[in-house]
Design a protein around this motif. Structure first.
Motif, PDB file in Angstrom:
ATOM      1  N   THR A 126       8.236  68.088  14.135  1.00 36.65           N
ATOM      2  CA  THR A 126       9.667  68.409  14.251  1.00 36.65           C
ATOM      3  C   THR A 126      10.485  67.142  14.490  1.00 36.65           C
ATOM      4  N   ALA A 127       9.984  66.285  15.375  1.00 38.38           N
ATOM      5  CA  ALA A 127      10.700  65.037  15.678  1.00 38.38           C
ATOM      6  C   ALA A 127      10.790  64.168  14.429  1.00 38.38           C
ATOM      7  N   GLU A 128       9.692  64.069  13.694  1.00 43.03           N
ATOM      8  CA  GLU A 128       9.707  63.232  12.485  1.00 43.03           C
ATOM      9  C   GLU A 128      10.762  63.726  11.504  1.00 43.03           C
ATOM     10  N   ARG A 129      10.814  65.041  11.325  1.00 38.06           N
ATOM     11  CA  ARG A 129      11.789  65.619  10.389  1.00 38.06           C
ATOM     12  C   ARG A 129      13.218  65.362  10.851  1.00 38.06           C
ATOM     13  N   LEU A 130      13.493  65.628  12.128  1.00 36.03           N
ATOM     14  CA  LEU A 130      14.863  65.448  12.622  1.00 36.03           C
ATOM     15  C   LEU A 130      15.263  63.968  12.613  1.00 36.03           C
ATOM     16  N   TYR A 185       7.653  66.399  28.717  1.00 30.06           N
ATOM     17  CA  TYR A 185       6.382  66.770  29.337  1.00 30.06           C
ATOM     18  C   TYR A 185       5.207  66.262  28.506  1.00 30.06           C
ATOM     19  N   HIS A 186       5.297  66.437  27.175  1.00 28.81           N
ATOM     20  CA  HIS A 186       4.159  66.080  26.320  1.00 28.81           C
ATOM     21  C   HIS A 186       4.123  64.606  25.940  1.00 28.81           C
ATOM     22  N   PHE A 187       5.296  63.967  25.857  1.00 25.83           N
ATOM     23  CA  PHE A 187       5.307  62.602  25.309  1.00 25.83           C
ATOM     24  C   PHE A 187       5.988  61.571  26.202  1.00 25.83           C
ATOM     25  N   GLY A 188       6.935  61.977  27.027  1.00 21.96           N
ATOM     26  CA  GLY A 188       7.665  60.995  27.826  1.00 21.96           C
ATOM     27  C   GLY A 188       9.013  60.695  27.191  1.00 21.96           C
ATOM     28  N   THR A 189       9.327  59.417  27.005  1.00 23.43           N
ATOM     29  CA  THR A 189      10.636  59.021  26.484  1.00 23.43           C
ATOM     30  C   THR A 189      10.671  59.118  24.960  1.00 23.43           C
ATOM     31  N   LYS A 190      11.870  58.894  24.412  1.00 22.22           N
ATOM     32  CA  LYS A 190      12.028  58.839  22.961  1.00 22.22           C
ATOM     33  C   LYS A 190      11.163  57.728  22.358  1.00 22.22           C
ATOM     34  N   ASP A 227       8.365  56.659  23.463  1.00 24.43           N
ATOM     35  CA  ASP A 227       6.976  57.126  23.459  1.00 24.43           C
ATOM     36  C   ASP A 227       6.721  58.082  22.300  1.00 24.43           C
ATOM     37  N   LEU A 228       7.714  58.898  22.004  1.00 25.86           N
ATOM     38  CA  LEU A 228       7.579  59.859  20.911  1.00 25.86           C
ATOM     39  C   LEU A 228       7.529  59.131  19.563  1.00 25.86           C
ATOM     40  N   VAL A 229       8.427  58.159  19.385  1.00 26.06           N
ATOM     41  CA  VAL A 229       8.405  57.356  18.153  1.00 26.06           C
ATOM     42  C   VAL A 229       7.046  56.662  18.019  1.00 26.06           C
ATOM     43  N   ARG A 230       6.546  56.132  19.127  1.00 28.61           N
ATOM     44  CA  ARG A 230       5.246  55.469  19.130  1.00 28.61           C
ATOM     45  C   ARG A 230       4.136  56.444  18.698  1.00 28.61           C
ATOM     46  N   ALA A 231       4.190  57.681  19.197  1.00 24.25           N
ATOM     47  CA  ALA A 231       3.141  58.667  18.864  1.00 24.25           C
ATOM     48  C   ALA A 231       3.190  59.033  17.381  1.00 24.25           C
ATOM     49  N   ILE A 232       4.385  59.173  16.825  1.00 22.05           N
ATOM     50  CA  ILE A 232       4.507  59.468  15.387  1.00 22.05           C
ATOM     51  C   ILE A 232       3.955  58.297  14.580  1.00 22.05           C
ATOM     52  N   ALA A 233       4.366  57.092  14.966  1.00 21.90           N
ATOM     53  CA  ALA A 233       3.908  55.898  14.241  1.00 21.90           C
ATOM     54  C   ALA A 233       2.391  55.779  14.325  1.00 21.90           C
ATOM     55  N   THR A 260       6.655  50.243  16.474  1.00 22.80           N
ATOM     56  CA  THR A 260       5.745  50.678  15.404  1.00 22.80           C
ATOM     57  C   THR A 260       4.830  49.524  14.980  1.00 22.80           C
ATOM     58  N   ILE A 261       5.326  48.295  15.078  1.00 23.80           N
ATOM     59  CA  ILE A 261       4.481  47.129  14.785  1.00 23.80           C
ATOM     60  C   ILE A 261       3.353  47.056  15.809  1.00 23.80           C
ATOM     61  N   GLU A 262       3.681  47.293  17.064  1.00 27.08           N
ATOM     62  CA  GLU A 262       2.653  47.281  18.113  1.00 27.08           C
ATOM     63  C   GLU A 262       1.561  48.312  17.820  1.00 27.08           C
TER      64      GLU A 262
END
Lengths: 216, 216
Positions: free
Chosen positions: A21-25, A53-58, A60-66, A131-133
């Motif tokens: 959902t985050a990736e799409r939005l 709750y599941h990911f933390g900050t924005k 962190d969420l971008v990092r998880a998608i990447a 995302t490079i990291e």
């Protein structure tokens, strides 16, 4: 015991749903325009703090998608890079740069969001850094960067750096264009993802091999 | 009579202020994320309908911004294209494609917003269509497109179309990168806009001259 095996699975399905959902939005509206609360709601989470709750900050969420995409592309890239090992032909390395990204997009069916997600992230230096990291621990990416740099070691370092950036932009934005056309049902420039990859490889090889006519 | 001469000027200053404000907000947040009301307010207009009064819809406002820049670039391009007339050297035409855009950015001092505005507009097919409508009556742009196409008439039409798109993306997004670095006060890849232009011309000539190894 049953409760203990079910719960992590439900958690994992929720995480996957939030990631998608985050990736799409993000792809559609830009990373900064979308809040964690909006993602929680669009993912059908009763608790609007589910993303936190599941990911933390924005970030962190971008990092998880990447990370998710980087892991999947790594599997495609590792074999190509092994084949290219030792090559001094720019084309072999450019193919390793272009094909895993495009095959990864093609493998996801339609519509995809990842090209647009990546374009949005590339437009933000801090997010791009994240995302490079995530991507750089990839052994195959390191081999690819070294392999291509060895082929163009005659170029001044600043020219090399600029051409890496140009190659990145042309790959991502041509994929964005195709991704958006497929999502909208409008005509695409190329009949298939593979045709796009072939056209990109030809052009980016030309870009890398171009003589430098000017020194600043 | 005094009232009649003053009013159009005040109207014109307001229009300019709205155009500049809209360009900045669109560049930073995306065209769809910004409402006419937000632009009116950011431009310090007491009447939140000021944008509608002066320009009409969002599409009309995007058109007006595109037109303003197209007119200014036309002045820079017309001389270069006259010099290139009859040339069969891809480099001459690529220079006509790259330099007017970059000189136009350089002429505006810092920070600029136009590269980011253009990137945002290019990411939206309907808005991009509008800016093409504004640019295409340009006689110099038509001569440039014809001149470059004549140099690469050996390429299949689909490859030519794809390479036009690649050239567009690489120019705009390399300028976005520099524009953003200048605005943020972070290091730029090239010491000057002219150096960026020279590097882009070399690379895009390489991109256009690359052999086609694959037919779909």
């Amino acid at each position: 015991m049953a409760g203990r095996t079910v719960r992590p699975e439900r958690g994992s399905a929720t995480r996957e749903l939030i990631l998608a959902t985050a990736e799409r939005l993000y792809a559609e509206h830009g990373v900064h325009a979308v809040s964690n609360r909006q993602i929680s709601e669009a993912a059908g989470q009763g608790n609007s703090a589910a993303v936190g709750y599941h990911f933390g900050t924005k970030a962190d969420l971008v990092r998880a998608i990447a990370r998710k995409h980087a892991d999947q592309m790594e599997e495609l890239r590792v074999w190509m890079v092994a084949d290219a090992a030792g090559s001094t032909d720019v084309r072999d390395w450019v193919a390793c740069l272009v094909r895993p990204f495009i095959r990864h997009l093609a493998a996801q069916g339609s519509p995809t969001w990842y090209a647009r997600f990546r374009a949005q992230v590339m437009a933000d230096p801090a997010l791009y850094e994240i995302t490079i990291e995530e991507a750089l621990p990839s052994p195959s990416l390191r081999l690819l960067v070294d392999g291509l740099n060895r082929c163009v070691s005659h170029l001044p370092p600043a020219v090399r750096e600029a051409r890496w950036a140009m190659a990145r932009h042309v790959i991502v934005h041509m994929c964005v264009e195709r991704e958006r056309a497929l999502a909208d049902g409008t005509p695409t420039l190329q009949p298939s993802w593979d045709d796009l990859a072939a056209g990109l490889i030809d052009a980016i090889v030309g870009l890398w091999l171009a003589p430098v006519t000017h020194r600043s």
